[in-house]
Design an enzyme around this catalytic site. Structure first.
Site, PDB file in Angstrom:
ATOM      1  N   GLN A   1       0.881  -1.153   0.046  1.00 57.08           N
ATOM      2  CA  GLN A   1      -0.150   0.005   0.083  1.00 57.08           C
ATOM      3  C   GLN A   1       0.938   1.160   0.144  1.00 57.08           C
ATOM      4  O   GLN A   1       1.888   1.304   0.829  1.00 57.08           O
ATOM      5  CB  GLN A   1      -1.098   0.000   1.107  1.00 57.08           C
TER       6      GLN A   1
ATOM      7  N   TYR B   1       1.017   5.656   0.181  1.00 54.85           N
ATOM      8  CA  TYR B   1       0.463   7.121  -0.131  1.00 54.85           C
ATOM      9  C   TYR B   1       1.372   7.847  -0.951  1.00 54.85           C
ATOM     10  O   TYR B   1       2.791   7.872  -0.552  1.00 54.85           O
ATOM     11  CB  TYR B   1       0.661   7.584   1.450  1.00 54.85           C
TER      12      TYR B   1
ATOM     13  N   HIS C   1     -12.047   3.613   4.284  1.00 55.63           N
ATOM     14  CA  HIS C   1     -10.875   3.758   5.081  1.00 55.63           C
ATOM     15  C   HIS C   1     -11.511   3.285   6.428  1.00 55.63           C
ATOM     16  O   HIS C   1     -10.964   3.811   7.581  1.00 55.63           O
ATOM     17  CB  HIS C   1     -10.374   5.002   5.188  1.00 55.63           C
TER      18      HIS C   1
HETATM   19  C1  LIG Z   1      -5.676   1.008  12.807  1.00 56.54           C
HETATM   20  C2  LIG Z   1      -5.717   1.332  11.267  1.00 56.54           C
HETATM   21  C3  LIG Z   1      -4.688   1.597  10.453  1.00 56.54           C
HETATM   22  C4  LIG Z   1      -4.928   1.870   9.100  1.00 56.54           C
HETATM   23  N1  LIG Z   1      -3.999   2.238   8.519  1.00 56.54           N
HETATM   24  C5  LIG Z   1      -4.243   2.257   6.860  1.00 56.54           C
HETATM   25  C6  LIG Z   1      -2.987   3.022   6.349  1.00 56.54           C
HETATM   26  O1  LIG Z   1      -1.894   3.004   6.331  1.00 56.54           O
HETATM   27  N2  LIG Z   1      -3.203   2.529   4.951  1.00 56.54           N
HETATM   28  C7  LIG Z   1      -4.603   2.587   4.343  1.00 56.54           C
HETATM   29  O2  LIG Z   1      -4.681   2.615   3.415  1.00 56.54           O
HETATM   30  N3  LIG Z   1      -5.632   2.304   5.183  1.00 56.54           N
HETATM   31  C8  LIG Z   1      -5.230   2.117   6.336  1.00 56.54           C
HETATM   32  N4  LIG Z   1      -6.541   1.961   7.146  1.00 56.54           N
HETATM   33  C9  LIG Z   1      -7.737   1.463   6.721  1.00 56.54           C
HETATM   34  C10 LIG Z   1      -7.682  -0.009   6.270  1.00 56.54           C
HETATM   35  O3  LIG Z   1      -7.017  -0.362   5.213  1.00 56.54           O
HETATM   36  C11 LIG Z   1      -9.327  -0.508   5.934  1.00 56.54           C
HETATM   37  O4  LIG Z   1      -9.831   0.274   4.902  1.00 56.54           O
HETATM   38  C12 LIG Z   1     -10.321  -0.267   6.945  1.00 56.54           C
HETATM   39  O5  LIG Z   1      -9.562  -0.676   8.234  1.00 56.54           O
HETATM   40  C13 LIG Z   1     -11.384  -1.577   6.491  1.00 56.54           C
HETATM   41  O6  LIG Z   1     -12.484  -1.448   7.621  1.00 56.54           O
HETATM   42  P1  LIG Z   1     -12.483  -2.472   8.884  1.00 56.54           P
HETATM   43  O7  LIG Z   1     -11.366  -1.980   9.910  1.00 56.54           O
HETATM   44  O8  LIG Z   1     -14.004  -2.190   9.518  1.00 56.54           O
HETATM   45  O9  LIG Z   1     -12.228  -3.751   8.214  1.00 56.54           O
HETATM   46  C14 LIG Z   1      -6.223   1.504   8.516  1.00 56.54           C
HETATM   47  C15 LIG Z   1      -7.332   1.058   9.326  1.00 56.54           C
HETATM   48  C16 LIG Z   1      -7.022   1.080  10.756  1.00 56.54           C
HETATM   49  C17 LIG Z   1      -8.372   0.629  11.647  1.00 56.54           C
HETATM   50  C1  LIG Z   2       0.241  11.157   8.718  1.00 56.56           C
HETATM   51  C2  LIG Z   2      -0.084   9.707   8.475  1.00 56.56           C
HETATM   52  C3  LIG Z   2      -0.890   9.107   9.210  1.00 56.56           C
HETATM   53  C4  LIG Z   2      -1.575   7.886   8.565  1.00 56.56           C
HETATM   54  C5  LIG Z   2      -2.088   6.981   9.476  1.00 56.56           C
HETATM   55  C6  LIG Z   2      -2.228   5.479   8.890  1.00 56.56           C
HETATM   56  C7  LIG Z   2      -3.807   5.327   8.556  1.00 56.56           C
HETATM   57  O1  LIG Z   2      -4.268   5.428   7.486  1.00 56.56           O
HETATM   58  C8  LIG Z   2      -4.837   4.987   9.583  1.00 56.56           C
HETATM   59  O2  LIG Z   2      -4.429   5.296  10.712  1.00 56.56           O
HETATM   60  O3  LIG Z   2      -5.962   4.985   9.035  1.00 56.56           O
END
Ligand SMILES: Cc1cc2nc3c(=O)[nH]c(=O)nc-3n(C[C@H](O)[C@H](O)[C@H](O)COP(=O)(O)O)c2cc1C
Ligand SMILES: CCCCCCC(=O)C(=O)O
Length: 371
Positions: free
Chosen positions: A135, A137, A263
């Site tokens: 993944q 950004y 997200h």
């Molecule tokens: C703690 C946490 C960190 C996440 N970090 C990222 C990330 O770094 N990049 C990203 O694209 N999505 C991130 N996400 C979103 C997840 O990829 C995903 O879209 C989402 O958690 C799906 O929903 P769910 O938690 O209900 O299964 C994050 C979600 C959570 C809960």
């Molecule tokens: C400044 C970047 C923070 C991104 C944190 C990761 C994410 O996508 C999330 O927690 O949701």
């Protein structure tokens, strides 16, 4: 391990996690309306099983962008696994690889992608190549972004999952209340260390891997996707597509797959549940690219509903983190086992021989009257 379902793993995780870190993982943007909506929307969809089909025990495997998966459930990228468990992404990668599940590794992982890939290779059954995606950004500094892409390619990642729902960070009021804006001392975004480029926010030392260096930029555009396509042969998946016009644009711009995602309710609050957006996205892309979906997937029946509405596979975010926090590698493995067993059971009860056998004829609304 006595966990009956994914929810019981969340309870176990909550019991062991620092409450500030639990809030970071569980929380969402502002009023967390979207966080709740993702799960609630699955509960509003009913399943109407077909009978006497002689379908036998289902086969759960599927293929997405050439990646063979033991079931249509992947791991969505989640940042900062070291907050959940000292083994961090190493443990997650081993559990996913051992289960034949694709892990989308977060750019903001607390273990370097090379080490994650090495753990996955060790754990993959019979020496098979594990399915690991990366993944990204996109950073305004393209030299820096390219250097990360090259690292992911060299580590053996098989697709780039570009997160496009983050032109800015969502407003996380739990984190604000807890004054949680940095990783604790000793934890770093290991993929960001020692890369060339000038676009990282300058904190007086470019190579530190500090999370505050990351730029979520509103200037990222379709031009950046075209640029990525030029510099890498890896398939490109856009993560965070909710509007049908964007889905069409993605197809026209040569994107290889879409991940329908809000997200996990952590970016724009009050975006609708992803499962409610899936049909309109499926209609827009007309089968031209595979659709993936995340957000609120907690049960095997949720997976079937997503397949019936046009997804090729689903993905989970928080559930894997709950497993990791509760019991490390074994906890993530347990989450995947639970979902596999539930999916097997639900497919059997629906009269389906495989994920590919699931169609919209199985669906209704929970509220009657029905036709
Ligand atoms: C703690 C946490 C960190 C996440 N970090 C990222 C990330 O770094 N990049 C990203 O694209 N999505 C991130 N996400 C979103 C997840 O990829 C995903 O879209 C989402 O958690 C799906 O929903 P769910 O938690 O209900 O299964 C994050 C979600 C959570 C809960
Ligand atoms: C400044 C970047 C923070 C991104 C944190 C990761 C994410 O996508 C999330 O927690 O949701």
């Amino acid at each position: 391990m006595d966990y009956a379902n994914v929810r019981s793993l969340e309870e176990a995780a909550r019991a062991v996690l620092d409450p500030v870190h639990y809030d970071y993982f569980a929380g969402g943007a502002q009023d967390e309306i979207t966080v709740a909506a993702n799960e609630a929307a699955f509960a509003r969809i009913g399943l109407v099983p077909r009978i006497l089909r002689g379908a036998a025990r289902p086969r759960l495997g599927t293929t997405v962008l050439g990646a063979e998966m033991s079931m249509p459930v992947m791991l969505s990228p989640t940042a900062f696994h070291k907050l959940a468990h000292p083994e961090a992404e190493r443990a997650t990668a081993r559990a996913a690889a051992a289960a034949g599940v694709t892990m989308i590794s977060a750019m903001l992982s607390t273990v370097a992608i090379e080490d994650i890939a090495a753990e996955a290779r060790k754990a993959a059954p019979g020496g098979a190549e594990p399915s690991l995606w990366f993944q990204l950004y996109v950073q305004p500094d393209l030299g820096f972004t390219e250097a990360i892409v090259r690292r992911a390619e060299a580590a053996g990642c098989r697709a780039l999952v570009v997160t496009v729902d983050s032109p800015a960070l969502g407003r996380h009021e739990r984190n604000d209340r807890n004054d949680f804006h940095d990783l604790p001392p000793g934890m770093r975004c290991e993929n960001l260390r020692e890369l060339p480029g000038e676009g990282l926010r300058d904190l007086g030392g470019r190579d530190s891997g500090h999370v505050r260096q990351v730029v979520l930029s509103p200037e990222i555009s379709w031009d950046h996707i075209a640029w990525l396509r030029q510099i890498s042969d890896l398939p490109i998946v856009l993560k965070g597509v909710l509007h049908p016009r964007d889905a069409r644009l993605a197809v026209e711009n040569g994107v290889d797959a879409l991940l329908v995602s809000n997200h996990g309710g952590r970016q724009l609050d009050t975006t609708p549940a992803t499962i409610d957006r899936l049909p309109i996205i499926a209609e827009a892309v007309q089968g031209q690219v595979p659709l993936l979906l995340d957000g609120g997937v907690r049960r095997g029946t949720d997976v079937i509903k997503a397949l019936a509405l046009g997804a090729t596979a689903t993905a989970i975010g928080r559930p894997a983190v709950w497993g990791l926090a509760a019991a490390g590698e074994a906890g993530v493995a347990r989450v995947l086992d639970l979902l596999r067993n539930e999916l097997d059971n639900a497919l059997t009860l629906c009269g389906c021989a495989s994920p590919q056998d699931v169609t919209a004829e199985l669906l209704t609304t929970m509220e009657g009257p029905h036709q």
